[in-house]
Write an enzyme that holds these catalytic residues in place. Structure first.
Site, PDB file in Angstrom:
ATOM      1  CD  GLU A 166      -1.737  -2.362   1.657  1.00 21.73           C
ATOM      2  OE1 GLU A 166      -0.548  -2.575   2.000  1.00 21.73           O
ATOM      3  OE2 GLU A 166      -2.623  -3.217   1.747  1.00 21.73           O
ATOM      4  CG  HIS A 214     -10.743  -6.545   7.784  1.00 20.53           C
ATOM      5  ND1 HIS A 214      -9.856  -7.078   8.692  1.00 20.53           N
ATOM      6  CD2 HIS A 214     -10.240  -6.818   6.563  1.00 20.53           C
ATOM      7  CE1 HIS A 214      -8.856  -7.656   8.036  1.00 20.53           C
ATOM      8  NE2 HIS A 214      -9.070  -7.518   6.747  1.00 20.53           N
TER       9      HIS A 214
END
Lengths: 337, 351
Positions: free
Chosen positions: B87, B156
């Site tokens: 990322e 998440h």
């Protein structure tokens, strides 16, 4: 390099001595104006940006570091305007809002010096991606130091650039110290360049005190990138003569003998020795003349920077965004402007 | 394909084309990539199965939530880039591409993953233009996902848009339905500043009217989805519909709540909220982000500073507790604000 390539040789020397004079004068002058904490001198390291950027045009890109004055000058940024930036003046390329650690000149492909270690690396990779997608034939150089060599983002970027075969040169200026931490303590491998094997790219180790050696090695890496051969990792071993900033005494973590060893290999001196030993048509007098011109350029830059206006108060709100209501930046802050 | 210039904040009455939010996002990407060849998109699994073209595998996933399906077939693997799980590298690379002539979209699969790449947003995307004295534009969009309620636990499920609203130099939008998802994403891609686009996982399957033509809903504008006179309820993302559900129940008790859908979390449309509060004299912000240093605390501070004399009750909030998102179902149900909590809060303020 062929000795008859006078113009290139003279250009390399002029760039190095301009960087040297900029640092030797600009860093203390900036300190005297109260902003010394943000300025890092690259004296001793001049051969690396000079040898690498000599292969680049204004259309190519570089991303730089906190010790980035040399990268800017080598990439063609005007040292006079840079001095204004260091002094926080409106005529700086960043209008005085960036300073030493954020000098950028998009017209020269200079994507900024960067206060985050290895911070500009992904920007250079992104510029390389732009060049590849739009078939521009441009290359991007990501400069970082031996400290940056241990940052995760660099390793992610080397993998990504290799996977995508991007026209990027990862250039490590290994000056031996991440602030006060020696590279031989912090690096798991003997050389930064050894790590290129992990990313399936060439890893080249070169003497960063010898501009001709840097020029030759960088030429191959730039050619590879420009012709679709993908990225390279170029490590130039060099040395910074001063501390991490003007505040630290480097003799608290290194020896006088070590400093003397490296100063004896000074990049400007090394270049002069090359010219003398190889019977070059370039004379010491010519180089003395270039030194004098560089000194004058920097003297004039300091005078220009001092005469340049400081930013007006409203500048605080300018250029945060392309489009955003300034009222939303002031709201609730009880500002006076 | 024509572009609608005068854009209503609500779907045109009579629009009969009903699609899912996920399809609206996909359509915005597709139409913008057709319109402007400098638009590129990169991220993990956005095509899926990268490098297996020789086996006939293309677009194996089309995104973890299928929002990018079909893009690679039309635009190829130069503009639709599956990335390694890196990322920091690909978000930073997208920012670098955006600052050198592309309109770059990067997808961060869940906002909880921001820790590994925050530096790229905080120190590059947000600050480059300012630090460089306006020399650069950074037309970068980060698509990311928020929302609890799916048994996905603490890494998440967060709704941390307030982290980004706090950073000068970034913009943020939280669409609440298919119509706003398409219109705000088109605006985000066309915008010359970095924009974070927060997709709520609980909204993907919702359906609503969406014009097929391109339309751009302005960034920084809230909308009123239910007019009322007695109290202002501000919702963000899915919480708009929790507030609306509460408003419908409160109406049965004779309490007429106005519901505002904030849509943008930077810039925040304070004036839209303040105008409503000056009329209703009461406000509750319903926010799925945690309560400390948040959008909800910020709106309450703004109301207290600028509409103090109009208030008949303290500016109030319904939010999760200041905890991570729990996994076990009864705990997660406690965590996410619901209509019941909004109703009981409103009743106290109306008493």
């Amino acid at each position: 390099m062929a000795l008859e390539d006078r113009d290139t040789l003279l250009r390399l020397y002029r760039t190095m001595t301009t960087i040297r004079h900029f640092e030797e004068r600009g860093v203390p002058e900036t300190g005297q104006r109260g902003m010394s904490s943000s300025v890092h001198s690259s004296v001793g390291q001049e051969a690396v940006p000079t040898g690498v950027c000599a292969h680049l045009t204004d259309d190519d890109y570089i991303g730089s570091t906190h010790r980035g004055h040399g990268h800017c000058i080598a990439k063609g940024v005007d040292p006079t305007l840079m001095m204004a930036e260091l002094f926080g003046r409106i005529d700086g390329p960043n209008k005085g809002k960036g300073g030493s650690m954020h000098i950028a000149d998009m017209s020269k492909g200079m994507l900024g010096t960067n206060g985050i270690v290895a911070g500009s690396v992904p920007l250079a990779v992104g510029a390389g991606l732009t060049s590849k997608i739009r078939k521009l034939g441009r290359v991007a150089v990501a400069f970082f130091g031996d400290g940056g060599a241990n940052q995760g983002v660099l390793h992610e970027c080397m993998n990504l650039a290799s996977v995508w075969k991007l026209p990027v040169i990862f250039c490590c200026e290994n000056n031996g110290y991440a602030e006060s931490t020696p590279v031989e303590y912090a690096l798991s491998t003997a050389n930064v360049a050894d790590r290129a094997a992990s990313y399936d790219m060439p890893g080249i180790h070169v003497d960063g005190m010898d501009v001709l050696a840097v020029y030759e090695a960088a030429g191959e890496a730039v050619f590879r990138a420009r012709t679709g051969g993908g990225p390279s990792l170029l490590e130039a071993r060099t040395y910074r003569y001063y501390g991490h900033t003007v505040f630290d005494n480097p003799l608290t973590y290194r020896t006088k003998e070590e400093e003397d060893y490296w100063r004896a290999r000074d990049p400007l001196l090394t270049f002069r020795n090359h010219m003398a030993a190889q019977g070059s048509v370039i004379t010491a007098a010519e180089l003395d003349q270039i030194d004098a011109e560089a000194r004058q350029l920097i003297d004039d830059a300091v005078a220009f920077a001092d005469a340049s206006p400081l930013p007006q108060p409203h500048e605080i709100y300018e250029d945060v965004y392309v489009d955003y209501p300034i009222e939303m930046m002031r709201r609730g802050a009880n500002m006076t402007v | 394909m024509t572009t609608i210039t005068e854009v209503p904040m609500l779907p045109p009455p009579g629009e009969t084309r009903i699609i899912q939010t996920r399809e609206a996002i996909n359509e915005a990407l597709l139409q913008e990539m057709r319109r402007d060849e400098t638009v590129i998109i990169m991220g993990e699994e956005i095509a899926g199965g990268a490098g297996r073209e020789h086996l006939g595998i293309v677009d194996a996933w089309g995104g973890a939530f299928r929002t990018t399906r079909g893009l690679i077939q039309e635009f190829g693997n130069e503009r639709v880039l599956d990335t390694p799980l890196s990322e920091a590298a690909f978000v930073g690379t997208a920012i670098g591409a955006a600052s050198t002539g592309m309109r770059a979209v990067a997808e961060l699969m869940f906002v909880d993953f921001i820790g590994v790449c925050m530096d790229q947003l905080l120190n590059n995307a947000a600050k480059m233009r300012y630090m460089f004295g306006g020399q650069v534009k950074v037309p970068f969009v980060m698509l990311t996902r928020i929302g609890a309620g799916f048994g996905s636990a603490a890494q998440h499920s967060e709704s941390f848009y307030s982290l980004f609203s706090h950073i000068p130099g970034l913009k943020g939008v939280c669409p609440s339905d298919a119509y706003t998802a398409k219109g705000l994403l088109i605006s985000a891609i066309r915008d010359d500043d970095p924009v974070i686009f927060f997709e709520h996982k609980g909204l993907y399957g919702d359906t609503g009217p969406v014009p097929e033509d391109m339309y751009a809903i302005p960034l920084g504008k809230a909308r009123t989805v239910r007019p009322g006179a007695d109290i202002t309820l501000v919702g963000i993302s899915r919480m708009t519909w929790v507030a609306t559900e509460a408003a419908e129940e409160l109406a049965k008790e004779g309490i007429n709540a106005e519901v505002i859908d904030l849509l943008s979390v930077s810039p925040i449309d304070y004036d839209h909220v303040l105008e409503s509060v000056r009329k209703t004299h009461r406000i509750v912000v319903v926010d799925e982000d945690t309560p400390v240093c948040s959008i909800s605390s910020d709106i309450c501070a703004r109301v207290a500073e600028e509409a103090f004399d109009y208030l008949d009750a303290p500016p109030s909030r319904v939010t999760p507790p200041h905890t991570p998102v729990p996994y076990s179902r009864p705990l997660e149900n406690l965590y996410v604000p619901n209509a019941e909590r909004v109703i009981s809060t409103v009743r106290k303020l109306m008493a």
